[in-house]
Design an enzyme around this catalytic site. Structure first.
Site, PDB file in Angstrom:
ATOM      1  N   SER A 155       0.841  -1.205   0.000  1.00 42.26           N
ATOM      2  CA  SER A 155       0.000   0.000   0.000  1.00 42.26           C
ATOM      3  C   SER A 155       0.872   1.249   0.000  1.00 42.26           C
ATOM      4  O   SER A 155       0.389   2.345  -0.278  1.00 42.26           O
ATOM      5  CB  SER A 155      -0.923   0.005   1.225  1.00 42.26           C
ATOM      6  OG  SER A 155      -0.187  -0.259   2.409  1.00 42.26           O
ATOM      7  N   GLU A 178      -9.118  -9.706   4.148  1.00 37.70           N
ATOM      8  CA  GLU A 178      -9.414  -8.294   3.828  1.00 37.70           C
ATOM      9  C   GLU A 178     -10.742  -8.152   3.100  1.00 37.70           C
ATOM     10  O   GLU A 178     -11.024  -8.892   2.141  1.00 37.70           O
ATOM     11  CB  GLU A 178      -8.284  -7.698   2.951  1.00 37.70           C
ATOM     12  CG  GLU A 178      -8.615  -6.263   2.522  1.00 37.70           C
ATOM     13  CD  GLU A 178      -7.464  -5.460   1.954  1.00 37.70           C
ATOM     14  OE1 GLU A 178      -6.336  -5.973   1.907  1.00 37.70           O
ATOM     15  OE2 GLU A 178      -7.716  -4.306   1.566  1.00 37.70           O
TER      16      GLU A 178
END
Ligand code: KIV
Length: 286
Positions: free
Chosen positions: A64, A201
């Site tokens: 990320s 997730e």
């Protein structure tokens, strides 16, 4: 006359702060299944690692960072070089947490051998203890190959951001029965292949709860369920550094606004010559 080439680092911002804490290990984390929840946050820099480390069990150098640090549109362009550079910084800035590093897109999917070479490079260049890779049943053989060769692996199923082009976006997964079954099968496959932790997730809450019961390793939720064995967030989301707050994020601060206010005050003081003031000046003693 003696000449020294040793730098005086006591004036450097990077001067390490000794910590009395001992670093956790992968087996200790794996043994936390069903116990006190595992605390995990992302970190990409040495300084952020220093600040988060005393409060966390695990620091994840997530890919990320492509979006958070480099302003990239997705994690797809992130390279092994970037992950190694940021991973080494986070290891230097931490003493207590296990540090795990995301394997970037394209560095592991082709074959178990490719994954081994990439993971070995990550561990050698950073000093981190583990890698994380995305994918379910299709990655089971690779996870078994790495773990059999001494590389601790964290699995990641459900919403897998590196597959954004195939998924068509970042929406939560498992709304249909078929998708829910597939996520559970993925979770079982990577856990049985040997991952020591499993990130779930962006999945429906019941799927995360069922997966947590179904697998032997601890699960870490992000947009998943409070019944997971631990939780992770992207630190910059949790600190309120971005205007957009996805549903699964809880903001624990409003840093974007506070940074804006501080920058505005600095700008005003520079323009009015209020900064630097007497306290910030070096003067020769008379
Ligand atoms: O890249 C990342 O930061 C991650 C976490 C959000 C799980 O994979």
């Amino acid at each position: 006359m003696s000449v020294t080439h040793t730098l005086d680092t006591s004036t450097s911002r990077a001067h390490p702060v000794p910590s009395p804490m001992k670093r956790l290990t992968v087996p200790k984390l794996a043994a936390m299944k069903g116990g006190e929840p595992i605390v995990m946050l992302t970190a990409y820099t040495a300084r952020m690692a220093q600040l988060l480390d005393p409060h966390c069990d695990l620091l994840l150098v997530g890919d990320s960072l492509g979006q958070v640090i480099y302003g990239l549109p997705s994690t797809v362009p992130v390279t092994l070089e970037l992950m190694c550079a940021h991973g080494a910084a986070v290891v230097r800035g931490s003493w207590h947490s296990v540090v795990a590093i995301d394997m970037p897109f394209g560095s592991y999917e082709a074959s178990p051998q490719q994954a081994f070479e990439s993971a070995a490079r990550i561990l050698k260049e950073t000093g981190a203890a583990a890698v994380k890779l995305e994918g379910g049943e299709a990655m089971a053989e690779t996870i078994a190959f790495l773990t059999a060769r001494g590389i601790p692996v964290i699995g990641h199923v459900g919403l897998t951001p590196q597959a954004v082009n195939a998924l068509g976006g970042y929406g939560a997964r498992g709304r249909s029965e078929a998708e829910a079954k597939k996520i559970l099968a993925d979770a079982r496959a990577v856990a049985e292949a040997g991952c020591f932790l499993l990130v779930l997730e962006g999945v429906m809450e019941e799927i995360a709860a069922d997966a947590t019961k179904a697998v032997a390793c601890p699960t870490i939720g992000i947009g998943a369920s409070p019944s997971c064995d631990g939780q992770v967030l992207v630190t910059e989301d949790m600190l309120g550094l971005f205007e957009r707050t996805p549903r699964f994020v809880k903001r624990y601060d409003d840093l974007a606004a506070r940074i804006g206010d501080a920058a505005a005050l600095y700008a005003a003081e520079v323009r009015s010559r209020a900064f630097p003031g007497e306290d910030q000046l070096y003067r020769t003693k008379k």
